[in-house]
Design an enzyme around this catalytic site. Structure first.
Site, PDB file in Angstrom:
ATOM      1  N   HIS A  80       0.755  -1.391  -0.111  1.00 42.44           N
ATOM      2  CA  HIS A  80      -0.073  -0.191   0.032  1.00 42.44           C
ATOM      3  C   HIS A  80       0.864   1.354   0.091  1.00 42.44           C
ATOM      4  O   HIS A  80       0.573   2.327   0.784  1.00 42.44           O
ATOM      5  CB  HIS A  80      -0.742  -0.093   1.346  1.00 42.44           C
ATOM      6  N   ASN A 153     -10.326  -2.854   2.548  1.00 40.62           N
ATOM      7  CA  ASN A 153      -9.960  -3.069   1.242  1.00 40.62           C
ATOM      8  C   ASN A 153     -11.080  -2.729   0.396  1.00 40.62           C
ATOM      9  O   ASN A 153     -12.403  -2.776   0.769  1.00 40.62           O
ATOM     10  CB  ASN A 153      -9.279  -4.500   0.793  1.00 40.62           C
TER      11      ASN A 153
HETATM   12 FE1  HDE Z   1      -2.489  -4.997   5.276  1.00 37.07          FE
HETATM   13  N1  HDE Z   1      -0.542  -3.987   5.764  1.00 37.07           N
HETATM   14  N2  HDE Z   1      -1.914  -6.652   6.133  1.00 37.07           N
HETATM   15  N3  HDE Z   1      -4.315  -5.797   4.869  1.00 37.07           N
HETATM   16  N4  HDE Z   1      -2.953  -2.884   4.933  1.00 37.07           N
HETATM   17  C1  HDE Z   1      -0.412  -2.769   5.659  1.00 37.07           C
HETATM   18  O1  HDE Z   1       0.773  -1.564   7.368  1.00 37.07           O
HETATM   19  C2  HDE Z   1      -0.693  -6.775   6.751  1.00 37.07           C
HETATM   20  C3  HDE Z   1      -4.530  -6.908   5.129  1.00 37.07           C
HETATM   21  C4  HDE Z   1      -4.271  -2.677   4.460  1.00 37.07           C
HETATM   22  O2  HDE Z   1      -3.278   3.428   4.054  1.00 37.07           O
HETATM   23  C5  HDE Z   1       0.968  -2.298   6.465  1.00 37.07           C
HETATM   24  O3  HDE Z   1       1.034   0.727   7.830  1.00 37.07           O
HETATM   25  C6  HDE Z   1      -0.657  -8.178   7.336  1.00 37.07           C
HETATM   26  C7  HDE Z   1      -5.899  -7.276   4.919  1.00 37.07           C
HETATM   27  C8  HDE Z   1      -4.253  -1.380   4.115  1.00 37.07           C
HETATM   28  O4  HDE Z   1      -1.619   3.225   5.316  1.00 37.07           O
HETATM   29  C9  HDE Z   1       1.417  -3.824   7.085  1.00 37.07           C
HETATM   30  C10 HDE Z   1      -1.773  -8.887   6.576  1.00 37.07           C
HETATM   31  C11 HDE Z   1      -6.509  -5.779   4.602  1.00 37.07           C
HETATM   32  C12 HDE Z   1      -3.137  -0.656   4.229  1.00 37.07           C
HETATM   33  C13 HDE Z   1       0.190  -4.700   6.680  1.00 37.07           C
HETATM   34  C14 HDE Z   1      -2.367  -7.992   5.960  1.00 37.07           C
HETATM   35  C15 HDE Z   1      -5.496  -4.858   4.539  1.00 37.07           C
HETATM   36  C16 HDE Z   1      -2.479  -2.031   4.668  1.00 37.07           C
HETATM   37  C17 HDE Z   1       2.094  -1.699   5.434  1.00 37.07           C
HETATM   38  C18 HDE Z   1      -2.193 -10.171   6.885  1.00 37.07           C
HETATM   39  C19 HDE Z   1      -8.008  -5.430   4.378  1.00 37.07           C
HETATM   40  C20 HDE Z   1      -2.784   0.694   4.101  1.00 37.07           C
HETATM   41  C21 HDE Z   1       2.204  -0.348   6.053  1.00 37.07           C
HETATM   42  C22 HDE Z   1      -2.251 -10.699   8.070  1.00 37.07           C
HETATM   43  C23 HDE Z   1      -8.848  -5.698   5.286  1.00 37.07           C
HETATM   44  C24 HDE Z   1      -2.991   1.486   5.165  1.00 37.07           C
HETATM   45  C25 HDE Z   1       1.254  -0.228   7.167  1.00 37.07           C
HETATM   46  C26 HDE Z   1      -2.385   2.712   4.762  1.00 37.07           C
HETATM   47  C27 HDE Z   1      -1.149  -1.731   5.208  1.00 37.07           C
HETATM   48  C28 HDE Z   1       0.277  -5.978   6.912  1.00 37.07           C
HETATM   49  C29 HDE Z   1      -3.718  -7.949   5.099  1.00 37.07           C
HETATM   50  C30 HDE Z   1      -5.627  -3.730   4.194  1.00 37.07           C
HETATM   51  C31 HDE Z   1       2.829  -4.301   6.578  1.00 37.07           C
HETATM   52  C32 HDE Z   1       0.220  -8.884   8.092  1.00 37.07           C
HETATM   53  C33 HDE Z   1      -6.745  -8.269   5.112  1.00 37.07           C
HETATM   54  C34 HDE Z   1      -5.624  -0.590   3.472  1.00 37.07           C
HETATM   55  O5  HDE Z   1       1.443  -3.782   8.359  1.00 37.07           O
END
Ligand code: HDE
Length: 714
Positions: A80, A153
């Site tokens: 993201h 999402n």
């Molecule tokens: Fe994320 N995800 N994600 N994700 N995600 C990040 O956090 C992560 C997942 C989502 O505009 C990171 O600050 C893991 C689902 C959005 O700043 C990180 C898992 C959904 C954003 C991270 C998921 C999301 C992130 C990268 C599986 C929808 C952007 C930078 C266990 C429900 C937020 C940060 C923004 C961002 C980890 C799965 C949505 C690396 C470990 C499911 C919208 O922490």
């Protein structure tokens, strides 16, 4: 030859703003200073030993300016990385106290400030907006009870079931490690290798191949919390909940060819669209939707509500629209706000709680952890964009970048030196993790209730309209066709696609040059994997075509003109569109005025050289023999019409302008009308200029895409 001695009096290199009250200017923050506040009167010349001499170390202004520049970049988000943000507010329609004690959901008079960040997932910070990808839809609610982050999402499911696979999935989808190719695209070997070996990705992959992955605008896409959360009321009674965002402008997509062209013509297409809409006062609005399920019904639907690869069909549990999010202010500074905002799934307020979804559980750790590196230490919650609006009082201390200056001697609990402060909260208003009986062996295993990977992928595919299904097939052909290893292509078709829809798998197999699968199992289209559970054979809500398409509010229409265009007609169409909330932009040969048939001058806003049809929702060509003849000679103008037609956008052409269609190679329409106005497959044509009903028919055509124009690839 003798060199002229340089003069010691260097000429001014930039203009200076003189002031009669320099001290006041400084005090009011209008004067250039160092980080220490020292006024600076020359920032164009470094301090040197002689005008041509070496730069001196003593020049603190130069050193500070360069040091700050050298450290401007921070690590981009691991996923993201590319995003766009906006401020706004949320207001609930009526109290939800029956379900939750979260005050922002129980007090309809409250306007809770929010910051929303939309994003793509795979691409770097500078990548294009319109790539095929999932979109992030993360909302920070600054509530009186602390911050609640709904980090969702634009798709309701995810690729994997257990967070421990997240690093594997992200490594596979990101550019490959040896050559960092491809940028912001899933069309490569490592992603499809992973997909072919991990069937739980099937459902989400169908979403990724669908039109949901190429939204027309952040303003026109849905949002989903994905996981099942809990709402807990003041009496401690809990319900399971799925969060939804429903855009009031409906759900719209780009055409794939258009999305790819936009990546080059305007990589900032979505960012610009969001920014411009807010600047114009067309505030994006989304309703918050809740699917509420009694606690205890986690397994009622035959699949597990803790499994993030499953959705709860709206036809089984309707989405209740409970409040509205309005985005009404652009950020003042991209870095300070959109880049530094730190979302965390663990940020919940009293009344909202987690569940044991193993994907969610992993996220509770990851977001907090990632910010330590990205924002340089543990004090990121003190940055203005992350700071709660309610007081933050605790005994945390020190660390890089501390902003708060604690004044108490007591930095521990319990204490008497600080008068016992901060005191512990009254339990009735504090956050409590919901008590839940948990029993089991310590075990690395997946629940059987997570084992059906295909039923909902089939349900999704079956629920799409015919054109949407064709788009999925075309996307699969594009993506898998780019995979170099034949065995990966074979595995995707034979292990994954055939279990979703056998006929679709056969078409893809042919297109990507692998042996079509033999299996002809009738596809199962249902929400559930278990017999007897409430289920549906199709879920109309999954098709974007079933979202409202009756408005053209905020749509952008290009009018192609040259000297001699029908000016009165253009004015009429412009008015008709404006009355319905759409904007008409005049595109001409140059930015100099063109003259209408009636002798009126019109100044184009764009030219054929600096814009193209992909940046518009529809194209209109007014009549006027001389104008049309000139347009026919401009290849870019002809391309405008051709591309708008191919991308299934509304077109309106009056009188002679209909000739541009044949010049553009559009040969599959019936002959143009000889009198009156007619609309066919989204193309509005009239025999004469200024025909009655022309604007109305055009507006109706703009409200949706005319996919019926497309011909299947195979
Ligand atoms: Fe994320 N995800 N994600 N994700 N995600 C990040 O956090 C992560 C997942 C989502 O505009 C990171 O600050 C893991 C689902 C959005 O700043 C990180 C898992 C959904 C954003 C991270 C998921 C999301 C992130 C990268 C599986 C929808 C952007 C930078 C266990 C429900 C937020 C940060 C923004 C961002 C980890 C799965 C949505 C690396 C470990 C499911 C919208 O922490």
């Amino acid at each position: 030859m003798k060199l002229r001695k340089p003069s010691a009096k260097s000429r001014p290199t930039t203009l200076k703003v003189e002031s009669l009250e320099p001290h006041r200017m400084h005090a009011e923050g209008k004067v250039l200073t160092t980080d220490q506040g020292i006024p600076i009167s020359d920032t164009d010349n470094s301090l040197k030993a002689g005008v041509r001499g070496p730069t001196l170390l003593e020049d603190f202004h130069f050193r500070e300016k360069m040091m700050r520049f050298d450290h401007e970049r921070i690590p981009e988000r691991a996923v993201h990385a590319r995003g766009s943000g906006a401020h706004g507010y949320f207001q609930v329609y009526k109290s939800l106290e029956k379900y939750t004690q979260a005050r922002f959901l129980t007090d309809p008079s409250l306007r809770t400030p929010v910051f929303v960040r939309f994003s793509t997932v795979g691409g770097s910070r500078g990548s294009a907006d319109t790539v095929r990808d999932v979109r992030g839809f993360a909302t920070k609610f600054y509530t009186e009870q602390g911050n609640f982050d709904l980090v969702g999402n634009n798709m309701p499911v995810f690729f994997i079931q257990d967070g421990i696979k997240f690093p594997d999935f992200v490594h596979a989808v990101k550019p490959e490690p040896h050559n960092e190719i491809p940028q912001a695209s899933s069309a490569h070997d490592s992603l499809w290798d992973f997909v072919s070996l991990v069937p739980e990705t099937s459902h989400m992959v169908m979403w990724l191949m669908s039109d949901r992955a190429i939204p027309r605008s952040y303003r026109m896409m849905e949002g989903f919390g994905v996981h099942t959360f809990r709402l807990v009321n003041a009496e401690g009674k809990a319900h399971l909940v799925k969060f939804h965002w429903k855009p009031l402008l409906g759900n719209h997509a780009l055409a794939w060819d258009e999305a790819q062209k936009l990546s080059g013509k305007d990589p900032d297409f979505h960012r610009r669209d969001l920014w411009d809409a807010i600047e114009a006062g067309d505030f994006p609005e989304y309703e918050l939707g809740l699917q509420i399920v009694p606690e205890g019904d986690e397994l009622k639907y035959g699949f597990d509500l803790l499994d993030a690869t499953k959705l709860l069909p709206e036809e089984l549990v309707p989405v209740q629209r409970v409040g509205k999010l309005t985005l009404n202010r652009n950020p003042d500074n991209f870095f300070a706000e959109t880049e530094q905002v730190a979302f965390c799934v663990a940020n919940v307020v009293p009344g909202i709680d987690f569940t044991n979804d193993p994907l969610m559980q992993a996220r509770l750790f990851s977001y907090l952890d990632t910010q330590l590196t990205r924002l340089g230490g543990p004090n990121f919650a003190e940055l203005p964009i992350n700071k709660p609006v309610c007081p933050v009082t605790n005994h945390q201390q020190d660390g890089f970048g501390r902003h708060t200056i604690p004044t108490s001697r007591a930095n521990y609990h319990p204490n008497t030196l600080g008068g016992g402060c901060p005191v512990l909260s009254n339990p009735a208003m504090a956050f409590h993790h919901r008590q839940e009986r948990v029993e089991g062996h310590k075990i690395r295993a997946r629940s059987n209730s997570f084992s059906d990977h295909f039923s909902q992928a089939t349900l999704f595919f079956k629920s799409l309209s015919k054109p949407e299904q064709e788009h999925v097939i075309a996307a699969l052909e594009f993506e898998i066709g780019k995979v170099e290893r034949v065995e990966i292509r074979e595995r995707v078709v034979n292990q994954i696609l055939v279990n979703i829809d056998a006929a679709m798998a056969v078409r893809v197999a042919r297109a990507v040059g692998v042996e079509p699968p033999k299996a002809t199992k009738p596809p199962k289209a249902k929400a559930a994997g278990k017999k007897g559970a409430p289920s549906v054979d199709a879920s109309p809500a999954l098709s974007m075509e079933n979202s409202p398409h009756d408005s053209i509010k905020t749509r952008k229409i290009a009018a192609l003109v040259s000297d001699g265009f029908a000016g009165k007609e253009l004015d009429g169409v412009r008015k008709a569109l404006a009355e319905r909330g759409a904007t008409l932009e005049v595109v001409g040969p140059t930015l100099s005025p063109v003259t209408s048939l009636e002798g009126r001058e019109e100044r184009p806003l764009r030219t054929f050289a600096n814009t193209s049809s992909v940046t518009y929702d529809a194209v209109y060509v007014p009549g006027g023999e001389q104008s049309v003849a000139a347009l026919k000679r401009v290849p870019q103008a002809v391309d405008f019409v051709r591309e708008a037609y191919i991308h299934c956008k509304a077109l309106a052409l009056s009188a002679d302008a209909v000739l541009l269609l044949s010049a553009a190679g559009v040969d599959d329409l019936e002959p143009a009308p000889t009198k009156g106005v007619e609309a066919m497959r989204g193309v509005v044509r009239s025999a004469k200029t200024e025909s009655k009903g022309f604007g109305q028919l055009f507006a109706e055509a703009i409200a949706k895409r005319h996919w019926e124009r497309e011909r299947p690839l195979a």
